[in-house]
Design a protein around this motif. Structure first.
Motif, PDB file in Angstrom:
ATOM      1  N   VAL A  34      31.713  35.027  37.167  1.00  2.43           N
ATOM      2  CA  VAL A  34      31.435  36.432  36.888  1.00  2.43           C
ATOM      3  C   VAL A  34      32.724  37.257  36.858  1.00  2.43           C
ATOM      4  CG1 VAL A  34      30.349  38.502  37.847  1.00  2.43           C
ATOM      5  CG2 VAL A  34      29.104  36.361  37.815  1.00  2.43           C
ATOM      6  N   THR A  35      33.667  36.934  37.741  1.00  2.78           N
ATOM      7  CA  THR A  35      34.874  37.740  37.903  1.00  2.78           C
ATOM      8  C   THR A  35      35.930  37.463  36.835  1.00  2.78           C
ATOM      9  OG1 THR A  35      34.457  37.729  40.275  1.00  2.78           O
ATOM     10  CG2 THR A  35      36.635  38.419  39.581  1.00  2.78           C
ATOM     11  N   THR A  36      36.041  36.230  36.371  1.00  8.37           N
ATOM     12  CA  THR A  36      37.103  35.854  35.431  1.00  8.37           C
ATOM     13  C   THR A  36      37.072  36.665  34.134  1.00  8.37           C
ATOM     14  OG1 THR A  36      37.212  33.637  36.372  1.00  8.37           O
ATOM     15  CG2 THR A  36      38.141  33.925  34.184  1.00  8.37           C
ATOM     16  N   PRO A  37      35.921  36.823  33.451  1.00 11.00           N
ATOM     17  CA  PRO A  37      35.942  37.623  32.220  1.00 11.00           C
ATOM     18  C   PRO A  37      36.335  39.084  32.447  1.00 11.00           C
ATOM     19  CG  PRO A  37      33.900  36.361  32.371  1.00 11.00           C
ATOM     20  CD  PRO A  37      34.614  36.212  33.673  1.00 11.00           C
ATOM     21  N   GLU A  38      35.899  39.641  33.581  1.00 10.89           N
ATOM     22  CA  GLU A  38      36.244  41.027  33.869  1.00 10.89           C
ATOM     23  C   GLU A  38      37.748  41.177  34.122  1.00 10.89           C
ATOM     24  OE1 GLU A  38      35.046  44.456  37.052  1.00 10.89           O
ATOM     25  OE2 GLU A  38      33.525  43.004  36.468  1.00 10.89           O
ATOM     26  N   LEU A  39      38.324  40.230  34.856  1.00 10.01           N
ATOM     27  CA  LEU A  39      39.769  40.265  35.106  1.00 10.01           C
ATOM     28  C   LEU A  39      40.540  40.097  33.802  1.00 10.01           C
ATOM     29  CD1 LEU A  39      42.189  40.321  37.034  1.00 10.01           C
ATOM     30  CD2 LEU A  39      41.935  37.847  37.273  1.00 10.01           C
ATOM     31  N   ARG A  40      40.092  39.192  32.965  1.00  5.40           N
ATOM     32  CA  ARG A  40      40.752  38.969  31.672  1.00  5.40           C
ATOM     33  C   ARG A  40      40.709  40.246  30.838  1.00  5.40           C
ATOM     34  NH1 ARG A  40      37.793  34.654  29.146  1.00  5.40           N
ATOM     35  NH2 ARG A  40      38.536  33.451  30.888  1.00  5.40           N
ATOM     36  N   SER A  41      39.575  40.934  30.855  1.00  5.48           N
ATOM     37  CA  SER A  41      39.431  42.188  30.116  1.00  5.48           C
ATOM     38  C   SER A  41      40.368  43.258  30.662  1.00  5.48           C
ATOM     39  CB  SER A  41      37.982  42.660  30.207  1.00  5.48           C
ATOM     40  OG  SER A  41      37.848  43.972  29.756  1.00  5.48           O
ATOM     41  N   GLU A  42      40.472  43.355  31.987  1.00  6.34           N
ATOM     42  CA  GLU A  42      41.345  44.362  32.598  1.00  6.34           C
ATOM     43  C   GLU A  42      42.812  44.080  32.300  1.00  6.34           C
ATOM     44  OE1 GLU A  42      40.130  44.064  36.640  1.00  6.34           O
ATOM     45  OE2 GLU A  42      38.454  45.447  36.380  1.00  6.34           O
ATOM     46  N   LEU A  43      43.215  42.816  32.385  1.00  2.00           N
ATOM     47  CA  LEU A  43      44.612  42.466  32.133  1.00  2.00           C
ATOM     48  C   LEU A  43      44.986  42.652  30.664  1.00  2.00           C
ATOM     49  CD1 LEU A  43      45.022  39.315  34.397  1.00  2.00           C
ATOM     50  CD2 LEU A  43      45.942  41.601  34.790  1.00  2.00           C
ATOM     51  N   PRO A 125      42.988  45.517  38.209  1.00  2.00           N
ATOM     52  CA  PRO A 125      42.904  44.050  38.197  1.00  2.00           C
ATOM     53  C   PRO A 125      43.170  43.427  39.562  1.00  2.00           C
ATOM     54  CG  PRO A 125      44.947  44.779  37.183  1.00  2.00           C
ATOM     55  CD  PRO A 125      44.133  46.009  37.464  1.00  2.00           C
ATOM     56  N   GLY A 126      43.767  44.175  40.484  1.00  2.00           N
ATOM     57  CA  GLY A 126      44.069  43.619  41.798  1.00  2.00           C
ATOM     58  C   GLY A 126      42.830  43.203  42.565  1.00  2.00           C
ATOM     59  N   ASP A 127      41.769  43.994  42.463  1.00  2.00           N
ATOM     60  CA  ASP A 127      40.536  43.658  43.174  1.00  2.00           C
ATOM     61  C   ASP A 127      39.927  42.360  42.653  1.00  2.00           C
ATOM     62  OD1 ASP A 127      40.813  45.934  44.696  1.00  2.00           O
ATOM     63  OD2 ASP A 127      39.404  47.116  43.508  1.00  2.00           O
TER      64      ASP A 127
END
Length: 193
Positions: A34-43, A125-127
């Motif tokens: 769940v977290t990986t796509p959101e982090l990729r989007s933020e970065l 993206p830190g969270d």
């Protein structure tokens, strides 16, 4: 000849520890998925940049209960019309969490990502990186429990579990290193990024 019996509850408690390990592995995989796509989007800075023209703001209080005290935090949400940068899409009655209350007619930058609207500084993206690092620690601990049966109520203690690892001189430091790396990376991501 006398044989020493283990102090823990036997194979049933080993299986309970192994089930705990399997549960930790599944939880780590689900959270990471769940977290990986959101982090990729933020970065990558994905999302549509735009401007929110505020029509009204509301103030909310959120109460935090600690062991010895209670604290209240003010939170703000503003509603208005959102327009994509350079024209294009427009949405009415968009609600965005803000850091303060704004006057009607104020324009603030807001990013649209997958049907949600956020201020650019809220896309931290830190969270999410911290959550993924904790998943690494959870993964290492889950493998340890799965291999040794550690973690059940009447199961083996940490030292006995450590000795029962396959190839403990290699596996133990590897799992311990991954666990420690995950915790340290989570702290760095949470406080630095």
């Amino acid at each position: 000849m006398v044989t020493a019996q283990p102090r823990y509850g036997g194979t049933g408690s080993l299986w309970a520890g192994r089930l705990l390990g399997l549960g930790l592995l599944l939880a780590a995989a689900a959270v990471a998925a769940v977290t990986t796509p959101e982090l990729r989007s933020e970065l990558a800075g994905e999302g549509t940049k735009g401007t929110l023209t505020i029509s009204s703001c509301a103030t909310h209080t959120k109460t935090h209960y600690g062991t010895h005290r209670r604290s209240t935090e003010l939170q703000f949400s503003c509603t208005g019309g959102w327009t994509a940068q350079g024209g294009g899409s427009t949405y009415q009655d968009v609600v965005v969490g803000t850091s303060s209350r704004f006057e009607s007619g104020t324009k603030i930058p807001v990013v649209q990502v997958d049907g949600t609207f956020e201020q650019p500084q809220d896309r931290d993206p830190g969270d999410d990186a911290s959550i993924l690092a904790l998943c690494l620690s959870l993964l290492a601990f889950g493998v340890y429990c799965l291999l040794t049966g550690f973690g059940s109520r009447n199961g083996p203690g940490f030292a006995a579990s450590w000795k029962s690892l396959p190839a403990p001189t290699v596996t133990g430091p590897l799992l311990g290193g991954l666990f420690t790396l995950g915790v340290l990376a989570a702290l760095v991501c949470a406080f630095v990024l």
